[in-house]
Design an enzyme around this catalytic site. Structure first.
Site, PDB file in Angstrom:
ATOM      1  N   LYS A   1       0.873  -1.085   0.085  1.00 17.70           N
ATOM      2  CA  LYS A   1       0.091   0.096   0.120  1.00 17.70           C
ATOM      3  C   LYS A   1       0.662   1.218   0.039  1.00 17.70           C
ATOM      4  O   LYS A   1       0.603   2.182  -0.755  1.00 17.70           O
ATOM      5  CB  LYS A   1      -1.147  -0.020   1.256  1.00 17.70           C
ATOM      6  CG  LYS A   1      -1.925  -1.068   1.100  1.00 17.70           C
ATOM      7  CD  LYS A   1      -2.850  -1.251   2.498  1.00 17.70           C
ATOM      8  CE  LYS A   1      -3.622  -2.639   2.506  1.00 17.70           C
ATOM      9  NZ  LYS A   1      -4.274  -3.174   3.654  1.00 17.70           N
TER      10      LYS A   1
ATOM     11  N   GLN B   1      -4.677  -1.766   9.676  1.00 20.93           N
ATOM     12  CA  GLN B   1      -4.598  -3.303   9.172  1.00 20.93           C
ATOM     13  C   GLN B   1      -4.751  -4.432  10.185  1.00 20.93           C
ATOM     14  O   GLN B   1      -4.432  -4.325  11.336  1.00 20.93           O
ATOM     15  CB  GLN B   1      -3.054  -3.442   8.825  1.00 20.93           C
ATOM     16  CG  GLN B   1      -2.415  -4.771   8.317  1.00 20.93           C
ATOM     17  CD  GLN B   1      -3.021  -4.776   6.832  1.00 20.93           C
ATOM     18  OE1 GLN B   1      -3.027  -3.775   5.842  1.00 20.93           O
ATOM     19  NE2 GLN B   1      -3.668  -5.802   6.401  1.00 20.93           N
TER      20      GLN B   1
ATOM     21  N   ASP C   1     -11.139   1.704   3.855  1.00 21.69           N
ATOM     22  CA  ASP C   1     -11.695   0.190   3.802  1.00 21.69           C
ATOM     23  C   ASP C   1     -13.027  -0.159   3.452  1.00 21.69           C
ATOM     24  O   ASP C   1     -13.499  -1.234   3.247  1.00 21.69           O
ATOM     25  CB  ASP C   1     -10.975  -0.572   5.099  1.00 21.69           C
ATOM     26  CG  ASP C   1      -9.894  -1.484   4.727  1.00 21.69           C
ATOM     27  OD1 ASP C   1      -9.432  -1.386   3.677  1.00 21.69           O
ATOM     28  OD2 ASP C   1      -9.081  -1.480   6.020  1.00 21.69           O
TER      29      ASP C   1
END
Length: 283
Positions: free
Chosen positions: A51, A95, A118
């Protein structure tokens, strides 16, 4: 068989994203993504590095907050609040998985829904199911973009999604329903699973079992989206479907790797850019 090459489409979209970021910078805004990683899980480290690398490639600002595995839930929630309040931060991503002392739901709910790149927050999930999507989970979003790029219309099609996670199965079902597909969600407790999947015009496999779906489980001429990422003993990566066996049986299929995976990160970047565009509008 038409190969649904996610890497090729991701590369095309990356060029467009580079242009969009340049335009935003001229307007005084640099899109910024902050990724929080708690602990030192090797797989999480690989994902966060990917990312970071992509964000840098398209010219975005990107920051990785690495916290120790002993971090408390209160400490993580305090960091999330700081980032929520920071007007220069467009996207916040925590994460997963998190250490056992931290409740993932509490953390996801704490992220400002407008910065939830997300697409996991209850607000964004609720809007998606009301057919008022804002920020959408990146893997399902990427799947829909990949299908659209190959002019595969899901309207009126019988779609079977094998997997009911909040990351893939459930949000993808909502997206498919919003696009006028007829949707069935199957899972590990589904009776006669392969008989069901063989009725699908579009099969989405996200079950986590290598080569589970072969000719006996897939309708001839179907479109197959393989979300599975399974590492074999020899170190190679394969999907949930038997790619070799299905090549002459289906009309279109994603490879593993180079299929859905590249689109996930691409959608993450795109949503961060879209949030930054809203920041420009607000002034």
């Amino acid at each position: 068989m038409e190969l649904l090459d996610g890497r090729a489409l991701a590369n095309e979209l990356t060029h467009a994203q580079q242009t969009a970021v340049k335009t935003l910078k001229v307007q005084g805004v640099t899109p910024k993504l902050v990724v929080i990683m708690v602990g030192d899980d090797p797989a999480s480290a690989i994902y966060t590095q990917s990312k970071q690398k992509r964000a840098t490639k398209i010219g975005m600002a990107s920051e990785l907050k690495r916290l120790s595995a002993e971090t408390t839930e209160a400490e993580l929630l305090a960091l999330v609040k700081t980032l929520n309040d920071d007007r220069t931060v467009d996207g916040i991503l925590v994460q997963l998985p998190l250490p056992k002392q931290i409740n993932e739901d509490h953390v996801i709910q704490a992220i400002d829904a407008k910065k939830d790149v997300d697409g996991f927050s209850p607000v964004n999930i609720g809007q998606l199911w009301l057919n008022q999507p804002g920020l959408v989970a990146c893997t399902p979003n990427g799947i829909m973009r990949l299908l659209a790029a190959h002019k595969i219309d899901v309207a009126g099609k019988n779609v079977v999604i094998v997997g009911r996670s909040n990351i893939v199965g459930r949000p993808l079902a909502a997206l498919m329903l919003n696009a006028n597909a007829t949707v069935t969600i199957a899972h590990s407790r589904t009776a006669n699973l392969k008989a069901l999947t063989k009725t699908a015009d579009i099969l989405v496999a996200a079950i986590g079992k290598p080569h589970f779906f072969g000719v006996d489980a897939v309708k001839e001429g179907a479109v197959v989206i393989d979300v599975g990422i399974n590492r074999l003993e020899d170190g190679s990566v394969t999907g949930d479907v038997d790619f070799e066996a299905l090549q002459t049986h289906v009309s279109a299929m994603t490879p593993v790797p180079r299929g859905v995976g590249p689109m996930t990160i691409t959608m993450l970047m795109e949503q961060t850019i879209e949030i930054a565009k809203e920041r420009v509008k607000r002034g």
